[in-house]
Design a protein around this motif. Structure first.
Motif, PDB file in Angstrom:
ATOM      1  N   ALA A  78       0.830  -1.210   0.000  1.00  0.00           N
ATOM      2  CA  ALA A  78       0.000   0.000   0.000  1.00  0.00           C
ATOM      3  C   ALA A  78       0.860   1.254   0.000  1.00  0.00           C
ATOM      4  N   GLU A  79       2.008   1.196   0.682  1.00  0.00           N
ATOM      5  CA  GLU A  79       2.914   2.346   0.715  1.00  0.00           C
ATOM      6  C   GLU A  79       3.443   2.668  -0.675  1.00  0.00           C
ATOM      7  N   SER A  80       3.805   1.626  -1.428  1.00  0.00           N
ATOM      8  CA  SER A  80       4.350   1.837  -2.764  1.00  0.00           C
ATOM      9  C   SER A  80       3.292   2.410  -3.708  1.00  0.00           C
ATOM     10  N   ILE A  81       2.066   1.917  -3.585  1.00  0.00           N
ATOM     11  CA  ILE A  81       0.986   2.413  -4.443  1.00  0.00           C
ATOM     12  C   ILE A  81       0.722   3.882  -4.147  1.00  0.00           C
ATOM     13  N   ALA A  82       0.667   4.227  -2.853  1.00  0.00           N
ATOM     14  CA  ALA A  82       0.462   5.628  -2.479  1.00  0.00           C
ATOM     15  C   ALA A  82       1.609   6.496  -2.980  1.00  0.00           C
ATOM     16  N   ALA A  83       2.841   5.962  -2.898  1.00  0.00           N
ATOM     17  CA  ALA A  83       4.010   6.730  -3.333  1.00  0.00           C
ATOM     18  C   ALA A  83       3.974   6.996  -4.841  1.00  0.00           C
ATOM     19  N   ILE A  84       3.477   6.042  -5.628  1.00  0.00           N
ATOM     20  CA  ILE A  84       3.382   6.236  -7.074  1.00  0.00           C
ATOM     21  C   ILE A  84       2.437   7.381  -7.404  1.00  0.00           C
ATOM     22  N   VAL A  85       1.263   7.379  -6.753  1.00  0.00           N
ATOM     23  CA  VAL A  85       0.283   8.449  -6.991  1.00  0.00           C
ATOM     24  C   VAL A  85       0.867   9.801  -6.608  1.00  0.00           C
ATOM     25  N   VAL A  86       1.494   9.839  -5.420  1.00  0.00           N
ATOM     26  CA  VAL A  86       2.060  11.085  -4.918  1.00  0.00           C
ATOM     27  C   VAL A  86       3.179  11.595  -5.818  1.00  0.00           C
ATOM     28  N   SER A  87       4.055  10.704  -6.255  1.00  0.00           N
ATOM     29  CA  SER A  87       5.207  11.116  -7.062  1.00  0.00           C
ATOM     30  C   SER A  87       4.770  11.646  -8.427  1.00  0.00           C
ATOM     31  N   LEU A  88       3.727  11.092  -9.001  1.00  0.00           N
ATOM     32  CA  LEU A  88       3.212  11.608 -10.268  1.00  0.00           C
ATOM     33  C   LEU A  88       2.661  13.025 -10.100  1.00  0.00           C
ATOM     34  N   LEU A  89       2.025  13.269  -8.949  1.00  0.00           N
ATOM     35  CA  LEU A  89       1.544  14.622  -8.657  1.00  0.00           C
ATOM     36  C   LEU A  89       2.717  15.593  -8.524  1.00  0.00           C
ATOM     37  N   LEU A  90       3.810  15.117  -7.913  1.00  0.00           N
ATOM     38  CA  LEU A  90       4.996  15.966  -7.754  1.00  0.00           C
ATOM     39  C   LEU A  90       5.588  16.355  -9.103  1.00  0.00           C
ATOM     40  N   VAL A  91       5.636  15.403 -10.015  1.00  0.00           N
ATOM     41  CA  VAL A  91       6.160  15.692 -11.354  1.00  0.00           C
ATOM     42  C   VAL A  91       5.311  16.768 -12.033  1.00  0.00           C
ATOM     43  N   PHE A  92       3.987  16.648 -11.901  1.00  0.00           N
ATOM     44  CA  PHE A  92       3.088  17.642 -12.491  1.00  0.00           C
ATOM     45  C   PHE A  92       3.327  19.027 -11.878  1.00  0.00           C
ATOM     46  N   GLY A  94       6.049  20.097 -10.387  1.00  0.00           N
ATOM     47  CA  GLY A  94       7.358  20.580 -10.801  1.00  0.00           C
ATOM     48  C   GLY A  94       7.327  21.240 -12.167  1.00  0.00           C
ATOM     49  N   PHE A  95       6.607  20.629 -13.096  1.00  0.00           N
ATOM     50  CA  PHE A  95       6.477  21.220 -14.432  1.00  0.00           C
ATOM     51  C   PHE A  95       5.756  22.572 -14.379  1.00  0.00           C
ATOM     52  N   ILE A  97       5.647  24.694 -11.819  1.00  0.00           N
ATOM     53  CA  ILE A  97       6.540  25.696 -11.218  1.00  0.00           C
ATOM     54  C   ILE A  97       7.580  26.158 -12.246  1.00  0.00           C
ATOM     55  N   ALA A  98       8.153  25.203 -12.978  1.00  0.00           N
ATOM     56  CA  ALA A  98       9.153  25.536 -13.991  1.00  0.00           C
ATOM     57  C   ALA A  98       8.554  26.429 -15.084  1.00  0.00           C
ATOM     58  N   ARG A  99       7.350  26.105 -15.531  1.00  0.00           N
ATOM     59  CA  ARG A  99       6.697  26.904 -16.564  1.00  0.00           C
ATOM     60  C   ARG A  99       6.452  28.331 -16.095  1.00  0.00           C
ATOM     61  N   SER A 100       5.982  28.463 -14.833  1.00  0.00           N
ATOM     62  CA  SER A 100       5.706  29.790 -14.283  1.00  0.00           C
ATOM     63  C   SER A 100       6.986  30.619 -14.174  1.00  0.00           C
ATOM     64  N   SER A 101       8.083  29.981 -13.747  1.00  0.00           N
ATOM     65  CA  SER A 101       9.354  30.692 -13.600  1.00  0.00           C
ATOM     66  C   SER A 101       9.908  31.131 -14.951  1.00  0.00           C
ATOM     67  N   VAL A 193      14.535  25.383  -7.994  1.00  0.00           N
ATOM     68  CA  VAL A 193      13.714  24.624  -7.049  1.00  0.00           C
ATOM     69  C   VAL A 193      12.750  23.707  -7.810  1.00  0.00           C
ATOM     70  N   ALA A 194      12.213  24.187  -8.938  1.00  0.00           N
ATOM     71  CA  ALA A 194      11.326  23.357  -9.753  1.00  0.00           C
ATOM     72  C   ALA A 194      12.044  22.103 -10.220  1.00  0.00           C
ATOM     73  N   VAL A 195      13.321  22.258 -10.605  1.00  0.00           N
ATOM     74  CA  VAL A 195      14.121  21.101 -11.025  1.00  0.00           C
ATOM     75  C   VAL A 195      14.289  20.126  -9.855  1.00  0.00           C
ATOM     76  N   LEU A 196      14.491  20.662  -8.646  1.00  0.00           N
ATOM     77  CA  LEU A 196      14.605  19.804  -7.459  1.00  0.00           C
ATOM     78  C   LEU A 196      13.318  19.031  -7.212  1.00  0.00           C
ATOM     79  N   VAL A 197      12.170  19.693  -7.379  1.00  0.00           N
ATOM     80  CA  VAL A 197      10.878  19.027  -7.206  1.00  0.00           C
ATOM     81  C   VAL A 197      10.712  17.925  -8.254  1.00  0.00           C
ATOM     82  N   LEU A 198      11.069  18.228  -9.507  1.00  0.00           N
ATOM     83  CA  LEU A 198      10.981  17.226 -10.577  1.00  0.00           C
ATOM     84  C   LEU A 198      11.895  16.036 -10.283  1.00  0.00           C
ATOM     85  N   ARG A 199      13.088  16.344  -9.788  1.00  0.00           N
ATOM     86  CA  ARG A 199      14.043  15.269  -9.460  1.00  0.00           C
ATOM     87  C   ARG A 199      13.489  14.374  -8.358  1.00  0.00           C
TER      88      ARG A 199
END
Length: 317
Positions: A78-92, A94-95, A97-101, A193-199
């Motif tokens: 369950a932890e891994s499944i939650a992490a996948i959902v969360v990490s995909l949101l982080l990638v979004f 990050g993009f 933030i980068a676009r706005s900057s 910082v956006a790059v750090l979030v994407l990473r």
């Protein structure tokens, strides 16, 4: 003991959630009103740490759910499944933030953020370092790799705050010294910082996918488990040991050899002692499956045990 460990680990996860939530709200409000792209990006970075702490919390709570017919090895995935959902949101995020900057850089920067943005960043750095120290030490004490990994996420947030501090501070200096090109340091810091979030999002995706699959610990990582099995009275040899990561805990499959002249009941008791010993000595071990083999390299049989006061004499001794 296991319930106490889970309670402490859960408390550590809640510290991360509440602390990051307060920091994200503070930096978001100050960043908006001060006009700092870097501080707004840093606020989203703190929000990403909330996601990491939530994934840890889901894993800890899932570990408490007993195995059932459909999930005989527990609910650690369950932890891994939650992490996948969360990490995909982080990638979004990050993009975005980068676009706005990038848009801010190309549209031109005409003024620096307000000076009080620096104070918010300094508070963030102090709080995040304190959270890192707390969760890292707690993770080491409890043997929780999930907490240790989450602690390093707090440390990465310190670096993003330092980048924001350079950006805001540089822009303020540029305004005071009438150096317009320094004003661009704020949106540039936001882009960093956006790059750090994407990473972080990318790393979490890879780790979550990796953890969703059955991952066996390497030989050097499982050596202490083998040594612990060999220390149990009656165990002659460990034929095979596989320790599989299941979320933030470990399930151990072990094949061990005992004197073939003892009874089935005695062999069963040795296996039971091995399971109890592993689960009491290693708090991250959730379950142990034992297979007992007869040891047959020739007589006399090797034995590592000594007579116990409360044991009846057997052919082992």
């Amino acid at each position: 003991m296991r319930d106490e460990r889970s309670a402490k680990a859960e408390a550590g996860a809640w510290v991360g959630i509440i602390g990051n939530l307060l920091l994200a709200v503070m930096k978001g409000i100050v960043g908006w009103y001060s006009g700092s792209k870097a501080l707004l990006a840093d606020a989203f970075h703190s929000a990403s740490d909330i996601a990491g702490s939530l994934a840890v919390l889901v894993g800890i709570r899932a570990a408490r759910i007993p195995p059932d017919k459909d999930h005989p090895y527990g609910h650690g995935k369950a932890e891994s499944i939650a992490a996948i959902v969360v990490s995909l949101l982080l990638v979004f995020v990050g993009f975005e933030i980068a676009r706005s900057s990038i848009l801010a850089i190309f549209s031109g920067v005409h003024e620096a953020p307000q000076g009080y943005a620096v104070l918010a960043i300094l508070i963030s750095i102090i709080v995040k370092e304190a959270m890192f120290q707390y969760k890292y030490r707690l993770g080491r004490k409890l043997g929780s790799q999930a907490l240790i990994a989450n602690a390093w996420e707090h440390r990465s947030d310190v670096y993003s705050s330092l980048a924001a501090l350079v950006g805001v501070g540089g822009a303020l200096v540029g305004e005071w010294q009438h150096l317009p090109w320094l004003l661009y340091l704020d949106p540039l810091a936001g882009l960093v910082v956006a790059v750090l979030v994407l990473r972080m999002g990318y790393r979490l995706v890879i780790e979550a996918i990796h953890n969703t699959m059955d991952h066996v610990l390497h030989e050097e990582d499982s050596k202490e488990l083998v040594d612990a099995v060999l220390s149990v009275a009656g165990v002659i040899e460990v034929d095979e040991l596989r320790a599989r990561e299941h979320g933030h805990y470990v399930i151990v499959d072990v094949k061990l050899s005992v004197n073939p002249r003892i009874s089935v009941l005695e062999g069963h008791r040795i296996g039971k002692r091995v399971k109890q010993h592993l689960m009491s000595q290693f708090t991250h071990v959730s379950d142990v499956f034992i297979h007992v083999n007869p040891y047959d390299p020739g007589f006399p049989y090797k034995s590592n045990n000594h007579m116990l006061d409360d044991d009846h004499p057997t052919l082992l001794q």
